[in-house]
Design an enzyme around this catalytic site. Structure first.
Site, short mmCIF file in Angstrom:
data_model
loop_
_atom_site.label_atom_id
_atom_site.label_comp_id
_atom_site.label_asym_id
_atom_site.label_seq_id
_atom_site.Cartn_x
_atom_site.Cartn_y
_atom_site.Cartn_z
N ASP A 18 0.59 -7.23 -14.03
CA ASP A 18 0.66 -6.83 -12.63
C ASP A 18 1.08 -5.35 -12.64
O ASP A 18 1.60 -4.86 -13.66
CB ASP A 18 1.70 -7.72 -11.93
CG ASP A 18 2.21 -7.11 -10.66
OD1 ASP A 18 1.37 -6.80 -9.79
OD2 ASP A 18 3.44 -6.92 -10.51
N ASP A 20 2.72 -3.14 -9.54
CA ASP A 20 3.98 -2.85 -8.83
C ASP A 20 5.10 -3.78 -9.26
O ASP A 20 4.97 -5.00 -9.14
CB ASP A 20 3.78 -3.01 -7.31
CG ASP A 20 3.02 -1.84 -6.71
OD1 ASP A 20 3.33 -0.70 -7.05
OD2 ASP A 20 2.11 -2.10 -5.90
O1 M1P Z 1 0.53 -4.62 -5.80
C1 M1P Z 1 1.24 -5.31 -4.85
C2 M1P Z 1 0.88 -4.85 -3.44
O2 M1P Z 1 1.07 -3.45 -3.34
C3 M1P Z 1 0.92 -2.93 -2.07
O3 M1P Z 1 1.85 -3.54 -1.22
P1 M1P Z 1 2.90 -2.74 -0.31
O4 M1P Z 1 2.21 -1.53 0.18
O5 M1P Z 1 3.26 -3.73 0.75
O6 M1P Z 1 4.08 -2.41 -1.18
C4 M1P Z 1 -0.46 -3.21 -1.50
O7 M1P Z 1 -1.41 -2.39 -2.12
C5 M1P Z 1 -0.82 -4.67 -1.66
O8 M1P Z 1 -2.19 -4.84 -1.39
C6 M1P Z 1 -0.55 -5.18 -3.05
O9 M1P Z 1 -0.77 -6.55 -3.13
#
Ligand code: M1P
Length: 256
Positions: A18, A20
């Site tokens: 993953d 983030d």
């Molecule tokens: O990668 C996780 C999520 O990252 C973003 O979420 P947020 O802007 O809420 O932090 C988005 O790009 C989301 O689509 C994605 O799942």
């Protein structure tokens, strides 16, 4: 048999990540320490990322000194694998709007925009619905929020459960649409057809003959956007709390 493209890797294993919270802090840049570990890892195994975001955002986070992320990893899966690449070449993409259809999409997006307009939250920025290839992304504060604003919203939302309630309403109102509503980040949630979660990416790799497919993610709990792929029988799941955790586990597991 694993593809001859990967004959230089001593281990016939695939390691997927993953983005983030796993490779980088949410929506931030990859660290030099992580870049080094990923480079060392790629000498031993086949690597890939499976992000919920679109490729533009993932590139902003993972590209180092202008490098091309679809070449820095063997597999690149953006939008849960709905936009997929192998060794820098496209494997195919999926269309959210084709699946839903314009006629059914309109009432959905109208309802979402009305709902957001009625939400009483401290600040609103812009791009409340981001229309992507394989999904839409819905954000009550707006995708244009700064890092500080998104951190504040995340805390605010944790106390009030605004996104959870929003998703509950949508699930009930559009029950016949066969959609999944997934809270994967800090300020938004993703909407895509059922089955187009991160396990979608496995369709591209499951017949490649890997001895093991590892997956690292932070939102591995039920309702998180890593849950399905983390708990899928085709993967060996690793749950992390921070990119530092990912580095620690990788070093131990693959003797880096
Ligand atoms: O990668 C996780 C999520 O990252 C973003 O979420 P947020 O802007 O809420 O932090 C988005 O790009 C989301 O689509 C994605 O799942």
């Amino acid at each position: 048999m694993v593809s001859s493209e990967f004959s230089d890797r001593p281990m016939k294993k695939l390691v997927l990540f993953d983005v983030d919270g796993t490779l980088t802090p949410a929506r931030q840049m990859v660290s030099p320490a992580m870049t080094k570990v990923l480079k060392d890892l790629r000498k031993k195994v086949v690597t890939g990322f499976v992000g919920g975001s679109d490729l533009v955002k993932i590139s902003e986070q993972l590209s180092v000194d202008g490098s091309n992320v679809i070449e820095d990893f063997d597999y690149a899966f953006a939008e849960n694998g709905l936009a997929a690449y192998k060794m820098g070449k496209p494997l195919g993409s999926q269309s959210f709007i084709k699946f839903v259809g314009e006629e059914r999409y309109k009432p959905l997006v109208n309802f979402i925009l009305h709902y957001i307009a009625d939400m009483d939250i401290p600040i609103k920025r812009r791009t409340f619905v981001e229309f992507r290839n394989g999904m839409i992304n819905v954000s009550p504060i707006g995708r244009n929020a700064t890092i500080a604003e998104r951190n504040e919203f995340e805390v605010y939302d944790k106390k009030r459960g605004l996104r959870a309630e929003f998703v509950k309403v949508l699930r009930e109102k559009f029950a016949d649409y066969d959609l999944t509503f997934s809270i994967g980040g800090q300020i938004s949630f993703d909407v895509f057809p059922r089955g187009w979660d991160k396990t979608y990416a496995l369709r591209h790799v499951e017949h490649e003959g890997f001895e093991e497919i590892h997956f690292f993610g932070d939102k591995t709990y039920q309702g998180g956007n890593d849950y399905e792929i983390f708990s899928d029988p085709r993967t060996i799941g690793h749950s992390v709390n921070h990119p530092d955790d990912t580095i620690r586990i990788l070093k131990k597991l693959f003797q880096l």
